[in-house]
Design a protein around this motif. Structure first.
Motif, short mmCIF file in Angstrom:
data_model
loop_
_atom_site.label_atom_id
_atom_site.label_comp_id
_atom_site.label_asym_id
_atom_site.label_seq_id
_atom_site.Cartn_x
_atom_site.Cartn_y
_atom_site.Cartn_z
N UNK A 1 -29.90 3.58 13.55
CA UNK A 1 -30.69 4.50 12.75
C UNK A 1 -32.04 4.66 13.42
N UNK A 2 -32.45 5.90 13.62
CA UNK A 2 -33.72 6.15 14.29
C UNK A 2 -34.81 6.56 13.33
N UNK A 3 -34.62 6.33 12.06
CA UNK A 3 -35.55 6.77 11.02
C UNK A 3 -34.83 7.74 10.12
N UNK A 4 -35.50 8.16 9.07
CA UNK A 4 -34.86 9.08 8.13
C UNK A 4 -34.55 10.41 8.80
N UNK A 5 -33.27 10.76 8.79
CA UNK A 5 -32.84 12.03 9.38
C UNK A 5 -32.54 11.97 10.86
N UNK A 6 -32.59 10.76 11.44
CA UNK A 6 -32.37 10.61 12.87
C UNK A 6 -31.34 9.53 13.16
N UNK A 7 -30.66 9.67 14.29
CA UNK A 7 -29.79 8.62 14.79
C UNK A 7 -30.02 8.54 16.30
N UNK A 8 -30.11 7.33 16.80
CA UNK A 8 -30.26 7.12 18.24
C UNK A 8 -28.90 6.73 18.80
N UNK A 9 -28.38 7.59 19.68
CA UNK A 9 -27.13 7.27 20.39
C UNK A 9 -27.55 6.46 21.60
#
Length: 93
Positions: free
Chosen positions: A29-37
């Motif tokens: 999870x990269x923060x609300x509304x984000x994802x880190x691939x």
């Protein structure tokens, strides 16, 4: 690609078990509304068959369906998006 990609949300990864080997794409999870691939690893026995691209495409489709922006830490994600520009709007700049 000859395998099926499975999403394992509890382990934050997408997995392909084709040919008796296991390859994966790991995300965070990269923060609300984000994802880190973050990282893609393809078993040496499965390389050259599109397994990595299949993992990335599955992750991108999932992120799009969830309404998430993608932080493409993994170089393969950027490469696949270059081949599939329909996913370009997902990338966080």
């Amino acid at each position: 690609m000859d395998g099926e990609v499975v999403h394992e949300p509890a382990r934050r990864r997408f997995v392909d078990r084709s040919g008796g080997s296991e390859s994966q794409l790991i995300y965070v999870a990269g923060g609300e509304g984000f994802v880190e691939l973050r990282s893609t690893w393809v078993d040496p026995s499965a390389r050259g068959r599109g397994v990595g691209e299949g993992l990335v495409l599955a992750a991108l489709a999932w992120a799009k369906g969830e309404g998430l922006k993608v932080i493409p830490t993994c170089w393969l994600v950027r490469t696949v998006v270059g081949r599939h520009p329909e996913y370009q709007p997902l990338l966080e700049r």
